[in-house]
Scaffold this motif. Structure first.
Motif, PDB file in Angstrom:
ATOM      1  N   SER A 129      10.495   5.007   6.663  1.00 41.85           N
ATOM      2  CA  SER A 129       9.837   4.361   5.524  1.00 41.85           C
ATOM      3  C   SER A 129       9.522   2.917   5.890  1.00 41.85           C
ATOM      4  O   SER A 129      10.424   2.095   6.056  1.00 41.85           O
ATOM      5  CB  SER A 129      10.732   4.418   4.285  1.00 41.85           C
ATOM      6  OG  SER A 129      10.951   5.750   3.883  1.00 41.85           O
ATOM      7  N   LEU A 130       8.236   2.623   6.030  1.00 41.15           N
ATOM      8  CA  LEU A 130       7.809   1.265   6.348  1.00 41.15           C
ATOM      9  C   LEU A 130       8.045   0.324   5.166  1.00 41.15           C
ATOM     10  O   LEU A 130       8.294  -0.864   5.351  1.00 41.15           O
ATOM     11  CB  LEU A 130       6.332   1.255   6.732  1.00 41.15           C
ATOM     12  CG  LEU A 130       5.948   2.156   7.917  1.00 41.15           C
ATOM     13  CD1 LEU A 130       4.439   2.159   8.107  1.00 41.15           C
ATOM     14  CD2 LEU A 130       6.651   1.690   9.187  1.00 41.15           C
ATOM     15  N   TYR A 131       7.950   0.881   3.974  1.00 46.93           N
ATOM     16  CA  TYR A 131       8.194   0.098   2.752  1.00 46.93           C
ATOM     17  C   TYR A 131       8.833   1.029   1.746  1.00 46.93           C
ATOM     18  O   TYR A 131       8.328   2.124   1.493  1.00 46.93           O
ATOM     19  CB  TYR A 131       6.880  -0.473   2.210  1.00 46.93           C
ATOM     20  CG  TYR A 131       7.064  -1.610   1.242  1.00 46.93           C
ATOM     21  CD1 TYR A 131       7.308  -2.902   1.684  1.00 46.93           C
ATOM     22  CD2 TYR A 131       7.009  -1.386  -0.133  1.00 46.93           C
ATOM     23  CE1 TYR A 131       7.480  -3.951   0.787  1.00 46.93           C
ATOM     24  CE2 TYR A 131       7.180  -2.421  -1.029  1.00 46.93           C
ATOM     25  CZ  TYR A 131       7.415  -3.701  -0.564  1.00 46.93           C
ATOM     26  OH  TYR A 131       7.599  -4.739  -1.451  1.00 46.93           O
ATOM     27  N   ASP A 132       9.951   0.614   1.162  1.00 50.76           N
ATOM     28  CA  ASP A 132      10.699   1.511   0.278  1.00 50.76           C
ATOM     29  C   ASP A 132      11.299   0.730  -0.884  1.00 50.76           C
ATOM     30  O   ASP A 132      12.400   0.202  -0.806  1.00 50.76           O
ATOM     31  CB  ASP A 132      11.800   2.216   1.071  1.00 50.76           C
ATOM     32  CG  ASP A 132      12.418   3.373   0.296  1.00 50.76           C
ATOM     33  OD1 ASP A 132      12.028   3.586  -0.866  1.00 50.76           O
ATOM     34  OD2 ASP A 132      13.288   4.060   0.859  1.00 50.76           O
ATOM     35  N   LYS A 133      10.517   0.630  -1.959  1.00 50.27           N
ATOM     36  CA  LYS A 133      10.943  -0.029  -3.187  1.00 50.27           C
ATOM     37  C   LYS A 133      10.730   0.932  -4.358  1.00 50.27           C
ATOM     38  O   LYS A 133       9.983   1.909  -4.239  1.00 50.27           O
ATOM     39  CB  LYS A 133      10.140  -1.320  -3.417  1.00 50.27           C
ATOM     40  CG  LYS A 133      10.286  -2.351  -2.306  1.00 50.27           C
ATOM     41  CD  LYS A 133      11.699  -2.914  -2.235  1.00 50.27           C
ATOM     42  CE  LYS A 133      11.807  -3.983  -1.161  1.00 50.27           C
ATOM     43  NZ  LYS A 133      13.175  -4.544  -1.061  1.00 50.27           N
ATOM     44  N   PRO A 134      11.373   0.670  -5.503  1.00 56.39           N
ATOM     45  CA  PRO A 134      11.207   1.597  -6.642  1.00 56.39           C
ATOM     46  C   PRO A 134       9.752   1.810  -7.048  1.00 56.39           C
ATOM     47  O   PRO A 134       9.376   2.913  -7.463  1.00 56.39           O
ATOM     48  CB  PRO A 134      12.009   0.910  -7.763  1.00 56.39           C
ATOM     49  CG  PRO A 134      13.052   0.111  -7.033  1.00 56.39           C
ATOM     50  CD  PRO A 134      12.384  -0.375  -5.789  1.00 56.39           C
ATOM     51  N   LEU A 138       5.908   3.625   1.265  1.00 58.20           N
ATOM     52  CA  LEU A 138       4.999   3.982   2.350  1.00 58.20           C
ATOM     53  C   LEU A 138       5.829   4.555   3.495  1.00 58.20           C
ATOM     54  O   LEU A 138       6.745   3.889   3.992  1.00 58.20           O
ATOM     55  CB  LEU A 138       4.197   2.771   2.825  1.00 58.20           C
ATOM     56  CG  LEU A 138       3.267   2.998   4.018  1.00 58.20           C
ATOM     57  CD1 LEU A 138       2.196   4.043   3.677  1.00 58.20           C
ATOM     58  CD2 LEU A 138       2.616   1.687   4.449  1.00 58.20           C
ATOM     59  N   ASN A 139       5.505   5.779   3.911  1.00 56.54           N
ATOM     60  CA  ASN A 139       6.316   6.483   4.895  1.00 56.54           C
ATOM     61  C   ASN A 139       5.430   7.165   5.933  1.00 56.54           C
ATOM     62  O   ASN A 139       4.355   7.682   5.618  1.00 56.54           O
ATOM     63  CB  ASN A 139       7.195   7.534   4.185  1.00 56.54           C
ATOM     64  CG  ASN A 139       8.029   8.352   5.135  1.00 56.54           C
ATOM     65  OD1 ASN A 139       7.568   9.349   5.681  1.00 56.54           O
ATOM     66  ND2 ASN A 139       9.264   7.942   5.321  1.00 56.54           N
ATOM     67  N   ILE A 140       5.903   7.175   7.178  1.00 50.90           N
ATOM     68  CA  ILE A 140       5.208   7.870   8.252  1.00 50.90           C
ATOM     69  C   ILE A 140       6.195   8.797   8.941  1.00 50.90           C
ATOM     70  O   ILE A 140       7.365   8.428   9.133  1.00 50.90           O
ATOM     71  CB  ILE A 140       4.564   6.878   9.249  1.00 50.90           C
ATOM     72  CG1 ILE A 140       3.735   7.642  10.295  1.00 50.90           C
ATOM     73  CG2 ILE A 140       5.613   5.999   9.903  1.00 50.90           C
ATOM     74  CD1 ILE A 140       2.853   6.731  11.128  1.00 50.90           C
ATOM     75  N   PHE A 172       2.553   8.061   0.607  1.00 50.00           N
ATOM     76  CA  PHE A 172       2.691   6.816  -0.143  1.00 50.00           C
ATOM     77  C   PHE A 172       2.800   7.100  -1.638  1.00 50.00           C
ATOM     78  O   PHE A 172       2.400   8.160  -2.124  1.00 50.00           O
ATOM     79  CB  PHE A 172       1.508   5.875   0.128  1.00 50.00           C
ATOM     80  CG  PHE A 172       0.176   6.425  -0.316  1.00 50.00           C
ATOM     81  CD1 PHE A 172      -0.283   6.259  -1.606  1.00 50.00           C
ATOM     82  CD2 PHE A 172      -0.614   7.129   0.586  1.00 50.00           C
ATOM     83  CE1 PHE A 172      -1.502   6.770  -2.019  1.00 50.00           C
ATOM     84  CE2 PHE A 172      -1.843   7.646   0.185  1.00 50.00           C
ATOM     85  CZ  PHE A 172      -2.282   7.467  -1.114  1.00 50.00           C
ATOM     86  N   ARG A 173       3.335   6.106  -2.352  1.00 50.73           N
ATOM     87  CA  ARG A 173       3.442   6.172  -3.818  1.00 50.73           C
ATOM     88  C   ARG A 173       3.510   4.745  -4.348  1.00 50.73           C
ATOM     89  O   ARG A 173       4.343   3.947  -3.896  1.00 50.73           O
ATOM     90  CB  ARG A 173       4.675   6.960  -4.254  1.00 50.73           C
ATOM     91  CG  ARG A 173       4.886   7.007  -5.770  1.00 50.73           C
ATOM     92  CD  ARG A 173       6.155   7.786  -6.106  1.00 50.73           C
ATOM     93  NE  ARG A 173       6.509   7.710  -7.499  1.00 50.73           N
ATOM     94  CZ  ARG A 173       6.074   8.541  -8.438  1.00 50.73           C
ATOM     95  NH1 ARG A 173       5.257   9.523  -8.107  1.00 50.73           N
ATOM     96  NH2 ARG A 173       6.460   8.413  -9.699  1.00 50.73           N
ATOM     97  N   PHE A 174       2.638   4.401  -5.303  1.00 49.56           N
ATOM     98  CA  PHE A 174       2.620   3.076  -5.913  1.00 49.56           C
ATOM     99  C   PHE A 174       2.600   3.218  -7.432  1.00 49.56           C
ATOM    100  O   PHE A 174       1.830   4.018  -7.976  1.00 49.56           O
ATOM    101  CB  PHE A 174       1.394   2.279  -5.451  1.00 49.56           C
ATOM    102  CG  PHE A 174       1.333   2.071  -3.963  1.00 49.56           C
ATOM    103  CD1 PHE A 174       2.140   1.133  -3.343  1.00 49.56           C
ATOM    104  CD2 PHE A 174       0.472   2.831  -3.181  1.00 49.56           C
ATOM    105  CE1 PHE A 174       2.098   0.947  -1.977  1.00 49.56           C
ATOM    106  CE2 PHE A 174       0.413   2.656  -1.818  1.00 49.56           C
ATOM    107  CZ  PHE A 174       1.229   1.710  -1.205  1.00 49.56           C
ATOM    108  N   VAL A 175       3.446   2.468  -8.095  1.00 48.40           N
ATOM    109  CA  VAL A 175       3.548   2.487  -9.555  1.00 48.40           C
ATOM    110  C   VAL A 175       3.167   1.106 -10.080  1.00 48.40           C
ATOM    111  O   VAL A 175       3.729   0.092  -9.649  1.00 48.40           O
ATOM    112  CB  VAL A 175       4.971   2.852 -10.015  1.00 48.40           C
ATOM    113  CG1 VAL A 175       5.034   2.896 -11.538  1.00 48.40           C
ATOM    114  CG2 VAL A 175       5.410   4.178  -9.419  1.00 48.40           C
TER     115      VAL A 175
END
Length: 245
Positions: A129-134, A138-140, A172-175
């Motif tokens: 996970s390059l970026y992992d916040k609630p 972003l994951n590869i 990816f997932r963005f809220v």
């Protein structure tokens, strides 16, 4: 029957392995979405239905996911889509390396639009996970898949084969303000023995929360299966239901 038997054996192995790893309390997630489109004129009609179901069990040491998706469509009297996909996958987290985990997968596909009679993929790999916040993720991931397939080259000719594939995924997932949710998974799977044999999958969703458990969802799905020279592109909208417990 051989394909189904292999899938059941592999899924049983995944469940047994994951259950041995999961020793802490569990959290469960359920999601069902139904999207579609209808077009009717004096000259005829067409419609498309896209139904998806997901169930997850998550613990500190990992997560187990069950996914099912069925797309059915007709234009006039012609069948355009009768595409079904089922997958069982697990992630095993590593305490020593934050945001890194191992994954395993069993995936079954049959598709009228892509001319796939039966396809079974099993494999494993690693992800980071390059970026992992609630509210932002972003994951590869990268891994190796073994595939056995039965394809329709035409109405009378079948292509039955086995191959190993490299599998690259970007997820990816963005809220935004706990109302708007944008998420997606994009795959590129190349055969290791045949350069012209590759699969591209892209699934993108935009959801607007109406209630904590209910969202209005627009879904974009693109699939390209180069071995049969077939592709499909689906844009649909509808409702999504989710529940944590």
């Amino acid at each position: 029957m051989t394909t189904i038997r292999l899938l059941l054996i592999f899924c049983l192995g995944i469940c047994t392995s994951a259950r041995a790893q999961f020793s802490d309390s569990a959290h469960y997630y359920f999601n069902y979405n139904s999207t579609g489109s209808i077009n009717k004129t004096n000259d005829g009609s067409s419609y498309l239905l896209n139904n998806g179901f997901k169930f997850s069990v998550k613990k500190k040491t990992g997560v187990l996911n069950l996914n099912n998706n069925w797309i059915y469509g007709r234009s006039q009297t012609d069948l355009t889509n009768n595409d079904y996909n089922a997958s069982l996958d697990f992630d095993l987290y590593q305490k020593k390396i934050p945001h890194f985990y191992y994954w395993g997968l069993a995936n079954y596909t049959t598709s009228v639009s892509l001319k796939i009679n039966n396809q079974l993929q099993t494999g494993a790999g690693a992800a980071y996970s390059l970026y992992d916040k609630p509210n932002a993720y972003l994951n590869i991931s990268e891994g190796l898949l073994f595939e056995t397939s039965n394809l329709f080259l035409n109405d009378t000719t079948h292509d039955i084969y086995h191959t190993f594939r490299n599998s690259l995924r970007v997820q990816f997932r963005f809220v935004v303000k706990n109302i708007f949710v944008i998420d997606g998974s994009n795959f590129l799977q190349n055969s290791l023995s045949r350069g012209s044999d590759y699969i591209v999958r892209s699934n993108l969703n935009l959801s607007v929360k109406l209630q904590k458990w209910l969202s209005f969802t627009t879904a974009f799905n693109y699939n390209k299966f180069n071995r049969t020279s077939r592709e499909n592109l689906l844009l649909s909208y509808g409702l999504s239901f989710e529940k944590y417990f």
